[in-house]
Scaffold this active site. Structure first.
Site, PDB file in Angstrom:
ATOM      1  N   GLU A 143      -1.865  -9.193   4.304  1.00 52.23           N
ATOM      2  CA  GLU A 143      -1.769  -9.709   5.679  1.00 52.23           C
ATOM      3  C   GLU A 143      -3.117  -9.862   6.370  1.00 52.23           C
ATOM      4  O   GLU A 143      -3.224 -10.582   7.352  1.00 52.23           O
ATOM      5  CB  GLU A 143      -0.849  -8.800   6.518  1.00 52.23           C
ATOM      6  CG  GLU A 143      -1.380  -7.400   6.841  1.00 52.23           C
ATOM      7  CD  GLU A 143      -1.195  -6.399   5.710  1.00 52.23           C
ATOM      8  OE1 GLU A 143      -0.863  -6.805   4.573  1.00 52.23           O
ATOM      9  OE2 GLU A 143      -1.413  -5.194   5.951  1.00 52.23           O
ATOM     10  N   SER A 156       7.956 -16.485  33.630  1.00 52.09           N
ATOM     11  CA  SER A 156       8.151 -17.930  33.770  1.00 52.09           C
ATOM     12  C   SER A 156       8.893 -18.507  32.570  1.00 52.09           C
ATOM     13  O   SER A 156       9.779 -19.346  32.724  1.00 52.09           O
ATOM     14  CB  SER A 156       6.804 -18.639  33.919  1.00 52.09           C
ATOM     15  OG  SER A 156       6.128 -18.156  35.049  1.00 52.09           O
ATOM     16  N   CYS A 206       0.831  -1.203   0.000  1.00 49.78           N
ATOM     17  CA  CYS A 206       0.000   0.000   0.000  1.00 49.78           C
ATOM     18  C   CYS A 206       0.871   1.261   0.000  1.00 49.78           C
ATOM     19  O   CYS A 206       1.556   1.515  -0.975  1.00 49.78           O
ATOM     20  CB  CYS A 206      -0.982  -0.052   1.174  1.00 49.78           C
ATOM     21  SG  CYS A 206      -2.412   0.999   0.884  1.00 49.78           S
ATOM     22  N   GLY A 235       3.538 -15.007  36.307  1.00 50.93           N
ATOM     23  CA  GLY A 235       2.977 -14.752  34.980  1.00 50.93           C
ATOM     24  C   GLY A 235       3.736 -15.519  33.909  1.00 50.93           C
ATOM     25  O   GLY A 235       4.811 -16.071  34.163  1.00 50.93           O
ATOM     26  N   VAL A 236       3.172 -15.542  32.700  1.00 51.94           N
ATOM     27  CA  VAL A 236       3.745 -16.380  31.642  1.00 51.94           C
ATOM     28  C   VAL A 236       5.093 -15.839  31.158  1.00 51.94           C
ATOM     29  O   VAL A 236       6.031 -16.605  30.931  1.00 51.94           O
ATOM     30  CB  VAL A 236       2.730 -16.584  30.484  1.00 51.94           C
ATOM     31  CG1 VAL A 236       2.369 -15.309  29.793  1.00 51.94           C
ATOM     32  CG2 VAL A 236       3.237 -17.606  29.490  1.00 51.94           C
ATOM     33  N   ASP A 237       5.244 -14.516  31.053  1.00 55.41           N
ATOM     34  CA  ASP A 237       6.480 -13.971  30.480  1.00 55.41           C
ATOM     35  C   ASP A 237       7.694 -14.280  31.351  1.00 55.41           C
ATOM     36  O   ASP A 237       8.701 -14.812  30.878  1.00 55.41           O
ATOM     37  CB  ASP A 237       6.374 -12.449  30.277  1.00 55.41           C
ATOM     38  CG  ASP A 237       5.246 -12.081  29.329  1.00 55.41           C
ATOM     39  OD1 ASP A 237       4.763 -12.970  28.614  1.00 55.41           O
ATOM     40  OD2 ASP A 237       4.846 -10.904  29.310  1.00 55.41           O
ATOM     41  N   HIS A 252      -3.741  -5.277   0.867  1.00 50.73           N
ATOM     42  CA  HIS A 252      -3.121  -5.781   2.106  1.00 50.73           C
ATOM     43  C   HIS A 252      -3.162  -7.312   2.146  1.00 50.73           C
ATOM     44  O   HIS A 252      -4.194  -7.891   2.443  1.00 50.73           O
ATOM     45  CB  HIS A 252      -3.865  -5.224   3.317  1.00 50.73           C
ATOM     46  CG  HIS A 252      -3.586  -3.775   3.542  1.00 50.73           C
ATOM     47  ND1 HIS A 252      -2.479  -3.336   4.239  1.00 50.73           N
ATOM     48  CD2 HIS A 252      -4.238  -2.663   3.134  1.00 50.73           C
ATOM     49  CE1 HIS A 252      -2.470  -2.017   4.255  1.00 50.73           C
ATOM     50  NE2 HIS A 252      -3.523  -1.578   3.591  1.00 50.73           N
TER      51      HIS A 252
END
Ligand code: XMP
Length: 526
Positions: free
Chosen positions: A185, A244, A92, A240-242, A183
């Protein structure tokens, strides 16, 4: 700036650089490229050619932008990019820019094409060569633009046109420079991912090298390389996931040279601190330190009513506790942190003003303590962090943990926090969670929790009049927490939760259900 960003020469040989001109889909383009198995690094549009070249990219993609190339201060790229011999794909705005820069003619579109448009392919090679593009050479693409290419630059052919003959794709096969008006995506462009894949595999010569496994192997090698043979790393854990995932990566790389500090502020949900502590203790080879600081946090929070003040106090206290512990351990060179990609990249909301901003979860700590910072997952999107976590063997209790605010239950107790209120809220919250899980609703909800309001009301309990607090239940569905809708929970489920909370917790006088969406509400009450 931490390690892992400066280190551009890692073993991931194939990378694509995405220049972000401020388009709303830039992050999505990066995701699609990684889904195609190619590592993608997103840089601001004005990154110098030297910087781009240092990544040794196999291809460069220009994103869209809300700007028109004819606007004053329209975002532009370093012109040396065109001479670098690296394949380019402009999407674009990215196409308008490269067409204008290379001597083509671009004009303000006479009509805007927003939404679905069919186009016909004039040259299938190399971008449209795939079964997903029908025999009729006819497919639809998601167009949202105003400007259009009238005459492609010298050396370029028109590869596709939209229904009304607007140029939809151009390409210079010799220089391997391509442009798309639409686009590829977005999900509204059927086969769009194949256009991107064709660019990555057929034009840039990439193959699918970016996988969760390759990421883990690569990270472990990088951590070992940075930390060396005898240095130690400290890492703060939150449950938390991050954090860990960072912990389990460090653990894999360094074993007992990794030291983990779990600052337990006492504001987690019922039994949660003990559960995560057990999991870390059992799952990690490195040294695990559980600092029970609940009393300290409660003391600091005593009498504090303002939510922002609570947040500030908890943040500062967290740093103080962590600092004391980390310094007492002596000789440690590195601090590892769970910064993730959306924290690193902030696409400018102002047109084309992409900036890179570094968020430090434990702000200022590394400098203050003389640590070097390591951020092993700063390249990952949230869902990629979960995939890496699953591959590392983390349990669902962590991988699927619902978003939980850093200040914990302190912002779910309206007004001043006390040990008694905390205990009451933990019990009510546990009942709500338990019933939601039993009803099989856990995976359908973004967040669900109880709030202890500061309202006291009259009720009847046993034979007498009872005066006690109101518990509010909050459950929302959401994609990204930016907006949220209140969850339409079944009335028998709500009835059960209400009966259990008022029945099992003597103090509670009443239970209400929050039916406010975001906006105008927020997910949390404070
Ligand atoms: P709101 O309440 O603003 O919340 O709609 C959006 C998301 O952010 C979480 N949240 C926080 N997370 N520290 C955090 O780490 C905080 O102070 C905080 N406040 C809100 C909230 O749970 C929701 O997922």
């Amino acid at each position: 700036m931490g390690h892992f960003l400066e280190d551009n020469t890692g073993s991931l040989s194939e990378k694509v650089v995405l220049l972000d001109f401020g388009g709303q889909y830039s992050m999505l383009i990066a995701r699609r490229i990684r889904e195609a198995g190619v590592y993608c690094e997103m840089l601001p549009y004005n990154a110098s050619w030297e910087r781009i070249r240092s990544f040794n990219p196999a291809g460069i993609i220009f994103s869209g932008s809300p700007a028109s190339i004819y606007e004053e201060n329209a975002p532009r790229c370093d012109q040396a990019i065109y001479e670098g011999g690296i394949p380019i794909l402009g999407i674009c705005y990215g196409m308008h820019l490269l067409a204008g820069d290379l001597g083509g003619e671009v004009k303000k579109g006479s009509r805007s094409e927003f939404g679905r448009t069919s186009f016909s392919i004039e040259e299938p090679e190399p971008l449209f060569k795939d079964d997903s593009f029908s025999d009729l050479n006819f497919c639809s693409g998601w167009m949202s633009h105003q400007d259009e290419v009238i005459n492609p630059p010298p050396g370029f052919n028109v590869l596709a046109r939209s229904e009304n003959k607007t140029v939809a794709a151009i390409g210079d096969h010799r220089r391997k420079i391509y442009g798309l008006q639409f686009h590829p995506e977005v999900v509204h462009t059927p086969g769009g991912e194949n256009v991107l894949k064709n660019f990555l595999y057929r034009v840039c010569g990439c193959s699918e090298t970016w996988t969760v496994r390759s990421f883990i192997d690569d990270s472990v090698a990088k951590i070992r390389n940075i930390v060396g043979e005898d240095q130690k790393v400290v890492c703060a854990l939150s449950g938390g996931v991050d954090s860990s995932v960072v912990a389990f990566l460090l653990d894999k790389a360094l074993g007992d040279r990794a030291i983990f500090i779990f600052v337990d502020h006492g504001l987690l949900r019922l039994d949660e601190a003990a559960e995560v502590a057990r999991l870390y203790r059992e799952g990690l080879q490195g040294q695990f330190i559980h600092v029970d600081a609940a009393d300290r946090f409660l003391e600091r929070l005593d009498g504090v009513i303002d939510p922002e003040e609570k947040r500030r106090i908890i943040g500062n206290e967290f740093i103080a506790v962590f600092k004391e512990k980390a310094l007492s351990l002596g000789d440690i060179a590195y601090l590892a942190q769970g910064t993730i990609y959306p924290d690193v990249i902030e696409s400018g909301s102002v047109q084309g003003s992409a900036v890179i901003k570094s968020h430090h979860n434990v702000g200022g700590l590394p400098e203050e303590l003389g640590f070097e910072l390591i951020e092993p997952i700063r390249e990952l999107f949230k869902d990629e962090v979960r995939l890496v976590g699953a591959e590392l063997g983390l349990p669902d209790t962590i991988l699927k943990r619902q978003p939980f605010p850093g200040p914990g239950l302190a912002v779910r107790i309206i007004g001043a926090v006390s040990a008694e209120k905390l205990d009451l809220l933990q019990q009510a919250d546990a009942i709500f969670r338990n019933e939601i899980i039993k009803a099989g609703m856990n995976d359908q909800l973004w967040q669900y929790f109880a709030v202890l309001t500061d309202v006291k009301v009259v009720g009847v309990k046993g034979d007498g009049r009872h005066y006690g607090p109101v518990i509010a239940l909050r459950a929302v569905v959401s994609e990204d927490a930016m907006t949220a809708d209140w969850a339409r929970l079944r009335d028998d489920l709500l009835e059960k939760v209400s009966a259990r909370i008022t029945g099992e917790i003597p103090a509670v006088a009443r239970v209400v259900y929050d039916i406010t969406s975001k906006p105008p509400g927020t997910i949390e009450w404070e």
